[in-house]
Design an enzyme around this catalytic site. Structure first.
Site, PDB file in Angstrom:
ATOM      1  N   THR A  27      10.624  -2.045  12.671  1.00 53.83           N
ATOM      2  CA  THR A  27      11.246  -3.235  13.927  1.00 53.83           C
ATOM      3  C   THR A  27      12.239  -2.012  14.333  1.00 53.83           C
ATOM      4  OG1 THR A  27      12.385  -3.415  11.639  1.00 53.83           O
ATOM      5  CG2 THR A  27      10.220  -4.935  11.783  1.00 53.83           C
ATOM      6  N   ARG A  35       7.314 -11.840   9.720  1.00 53.09           N
ATOM      7  CA  ARG A  35       8.592 -13.235   8.309  1.00 53.09           C
ATOM      8  C   ARG A  35       9.539 -13.568   8.613  1.00 53.09           C
ATOM      9  NH1 ARG A  35       3.509 -11.872   6.890  1.00 53.09           N
ATOM     10  NH2 ARG A  35       2.510 -13.134   6.348  1.00 53.09           N
ATOM     11  N   ASP A 103      -0.420  -0.384  13.185  1.00 50.16           N
ATOM     12  CA  ASP A 103       0.686   0.146  14.582  1.00 50.16           C
ATOM     13  C   ASP A 103       0.663   1.577  14.687  1.00 50.16           C
ATOM     14  OD1 ASP A 103       4.043  -0.145  13.043  1.00 50.16           O
ATOM     15  OD2 ASP A 103       2.135   0.844  12.853  1.00 50.16           O
ATOM     16  N   HIS A 118      -4.394  -2.944   6.447  1.00 50.34           N
ATOM     17  CA  HIS A 118      -4.890  -4.177   6.952  1.00 50.34           C
ATOM     18  C   HIS A 118      -5.748  -3.234   9.124  1.00 50.34           C
ATOM     19  CE1 HIS A 118      -1.996  -7.140   5.165  1.00 50.34           C
ATOM     20  NE2 HIS A 118      -2.685  -6.720   4.670  1.00 50.34           N
ATOM     21  N   CYS A 126     -17.404  -5.565  18.160  1.00 47.62           N
ATOM     22  CA  CYS A 126     -18.005  -6.909  18.855  1.00 47.62           C
ATOM     23  C   CYS A 126     -17.847  -7.728  17.525  1.00 47.62           C
ATOM     24  CB  CYS A 126     -19.490  -7.103  18.663  1.00 47.62           C
ATOM     25  SG  CYS A 126     -20.236  -8.186  19.160  1.00 47.62           S
ATOM     26  N   CYS A 129     -22.035  -8.616  16.965  1.00 48.30           N
ATOM     27  CA  CYS A 129     -22.752  -7.178  16.328  1.00 48.30           C
ATOM     28  C   CYS A 129     -22.616  -6.043  15.783  1.00 48.30           C
ATOM     29  CB  CYS A 129     -23.647  -6.384  17.557  1.00 48.30           C
ATOM     30  SG  CYS A 129     -22.698  -5.901  18.651  1.00 48.30           S
ATOM     31  N   SER A 186       8.069  -7.838   3.585  1.00 51.80           N
ATOM     32  CA  SER A 186       7.973  -9.722   1.953  1.00 51.80           C
ATOM     33  C   SER A 186       7.671  -9.610   0.921  1.00 51.80           C
ATOM     34  CB  SER A 186       8.063 -10.936   3.188  1.00 51.80           C
ATOM     35  OG  SER A 186       6.315 -10.806   3.159  1.00 51.80           O
ATOM     36  N   ASN A 207      14.572  -2.563   1.367  1.00 50.88           N
ATOM     37  CA  ASN A 207      13.819  -3.305   2.371  1.00 50.88           C
ATOM     38  C   ASN A 207      15.208  -4.442   2.732  1.00 50.88           C
ATOM     39  OD1 ASN A 207      11.442  -5.200   3.083  1.00 50.88           O
ATOM     40  ND2 ASN A 207      12.247  -6.499   2.576  1.00 50.88           N
TER      41      ASN A 207
HETATM   42  N1  APR Z   1      14.039  -2.445   7.500  1.00 53.37           N
HETATM   43  C1  APR Z   1      13.581  -2.713   6.007  1.00 53.37           C
HETATM   44  N2  APR Z   1      13.029  -3.580   5.843  1.00 53.37           N
HETATM   45  C2  APR Z   1      13.248  -4.174   7.116  1.00 53.37           C
HETATM   46  C3  APR Z   1      13.726  -3.958   7.674  1.00 53.37           C
HETATM   47  C4  APR Z   1      14.044  -2.685   8.924  1.00 53.37           C
HETATM   48  N3  APR Z   1      14.584  -2.369   9.407  1.00 53.37           N
HETATM   49  N4  APR Z   1      13.273  -5.170   9.091  1.00 53.37           N
HETATM   50  C5  APR Z   1      12.815  -6.183   8.334  1.00 53.37           C
HETATM   51  N5  APR Z   1      12.623  -5.946   7.187  1.00 53.37           N
HETATM   52  C6  APR Z   1      11.635  -6.531   6.446  1.00 53.37           C
HETATM   53  C7  APR Z   1      12.228  -8.407   6.929  1.00 53.37           C
HETATM   54  O1  APR Z   1      13.377  -8.573   5.394  1.00 53.37           O
HETATM   55  C8  APR Z   1      11.015  -9.108   5.580  1.00 53.37           C
HETATM   56  O2  APR Z   1      10.925  -8.779   4.235  1.00 53.37           O
HETATM   57  O3  APR Z   1      10.649  -6.266   5.402  1.00 53.37           O
HETATM   58  C9  APR Z   1      10.141  -7.395   5.811  1.00 53.37           C
HETATM   59  C10 APR Z   1       8.046  -7.657   6.533  1.00 53.37           C
HETATM   60  O4  APR Z   1       7.772  -8.882   6.279  1.00 53.37           O
HETATM   61  P1  APR Z   1       6.923  -9.554   7.118  1.00 53.37           P
HETATM   62  O5  APR Z   1       7.195  -9.887   7.912  1.00 53.37           O
HETATM   63  O6  APR Z   1       6.266 -10.772   6.157  1.00 53.37           O
HETATM   64  O7  APR Z   1       5.610  -8.051   7.121  1.00 53.37           O
HETATM   65  P2  APR Z   1       4.935  -7.319   6.281  1.00 53.37           P
HETATM   66  O8  APR Z   1       4.998  -8.119   4.704  1.00 53.37           O
HETATM   67  O9  APR Z   1       4.329  -6.370   6.396  1.00 53.37           O
HETATM   68  O10 APR Z   1       3.472  -9.132   6.298  1.00 53.37           O
HETATM   69  C11 APR Z   1       2.321  -8.332   5.431  1.00 53.37           C
HETATM   70  O11 APR Z   1       1.256 -10.372   7.114  1.00 53.37           O
HETATM   71  O12 APR Z   1       1.068 -11.123   8.715  1.00 53.37           O
HETATM   72  C12 APR Z   1      -0.038 -10.509   7.649  1.00 53.37           C
HETATM   73  O13 APR Z   1      -1.358  -9.026   8.480  1.00 53.37           O
HETATM   74  C13 APR Z   1       0.208  -9.023   8.405  1.00 53.37           C
HETATM   75  O14 APR Z   1       0.038  -7.203   7.451  1.00 53.37           O
HETATM   76  C14 APR Z   1       1.315  -8.221   7.797  1.00 53.37           C
HETATM   77  C15 APR Z   1       0.942  -8.650   6.648  1.00 53.37           C
END
Ligand code: APR
Length: 240
Positions: A27, A35, A103, A118, A126, A129, A186, A207
């Site tokens: 991010t 989320r 990414d 992931h 495709c 196929c 998360s 986190n």
């Molecule tokens: N530094 C630390 N933590 C952060 C930051 C940051 N800069 N920005 C966001 N977060 C935390 C948020 O608070 C959240 O708890 O990172 C977490 C991201 O959680 P999700 O959005 O649920 O992403 P993720 O856990 O990677 O999702 C898992 O779900 O949607 C599917 O395939 C997709 O790989 C993804 C999987």
């Protein structure tokens, strides 16, 4: 001893350190997570864009969602935190990295031992196929040149199996780790959210928001990935 110093202590005495990352790791590069309040899933229903059913029943919406993510990534790049992890690998502080992120930023930053649990948004196939396809063909919404099937990025859609090689590699590395650092996830998505509990080593969680179920970590650092990694790295450099 501060938590940062404790983690540095563990890193310096560890023979095997594994990092597991999620969308929160990127991010600070300008890539939304899923989320958080500004996450993709607060604006878009994942069932409508990130499932096989979505690909089959509403391909234009599926295509629009992934095209948008691909184009956004072209404007983003790894940040200092990604480069610290790559530097740790070079220096033997970090031994393996597994990520939920599609990414490719860890590889771009220079990490070599990376499991993309992931998949990747940079390669395409495709759906019918399985033959590979070019990014341009996907973005142009072309059909498969061989079977006329629908093209898709090699990301794992909800309900699909994880790539076995990446999963088995991440699992075995985490099971044998002295230290596991989980960054920016998360921990809501199965089966990756089970991985941290598979290690006998020290478990560290970095986190922005600390999930209520994250009770099993030995050390929790609430903060932004890049900032916390900079702090740990600063201490580490002093001690090495
Ligand atoms: N530094 C630390 N933590 C952060 C930051 C940051 N800069 N920005 C966001 N977060 C935390 C948020 O608070 C959240 O708890 O990172 C977490 C991201 O959680 P999700 O959005 O649920 O992403 P993720 O856990 O990677 O999702 C898992 O779900 O949607 C599917 O395939 C997709 O790989 C993804 C999987």
């Amino acid at each position: 001893m501060s938590k940062i110093e404790t983690v540095v202590d563990w890193l310096l005495s560890s023979n095997k350190t594994v990092v597991l990352t999620g969308a929160g790791m990127s991010t600070e590069s300008g890539v939304p997570d899923f989320r958080s309040a500004s996450g993709w899933w607060t604006k878009t229903d994942p069932q409508k864009v990130a499932t096989v059913d979505a690909l089959k029943t509403d391909y234009p919406l599926f295509h629009e969602f992934y095209s948008m993510r691909i184009q956004l990534l072209e404007k983003c790049a790894p940040h200092k935190g990604h480069y610290i992890l790559a530097d740790w690998e070079k220096k033997g502080v970090l031994h393996h990295l597994a990520t939920q992120n599609v990414d490719g930023f860890h590889l771009q930053a220079g990490n070599k031992n990376v499991d993309e649990l992931h998949g990747s948004i940079y390669t395409f196939r495709c759906h019918s196929c399985g033959r590979s396809a070019a990014k341009e063909a996907f973005l142009a919404m072309e059909s498969c040149a061989y079977c006329n099937g629908r093209l898709r990025p090699n990301v794992v859609l909800f309900g699909e199996m994880l790539p076995e090689k990446a999963w088995m590699s991440a699992l075995s590395n985490i099971q044998r780790a002295d230290v596991v650092i989980v960054i920016g996830t998360s921990l809501e998505v199965y089966p990756v959210n089970q991985l941290p509990m598979m290690t006998k080593g020290k478990k560290v969680y970095i986190n922005k928001e600390i999930a209520s179920h994250a009770t099993y970590f030995d050390c929790i650092l609430e903060g932004k990935a890049k900032e916390v990694l900079l702090e740990i790295n600063e201490q580490l450099e002093k001690r090495r």
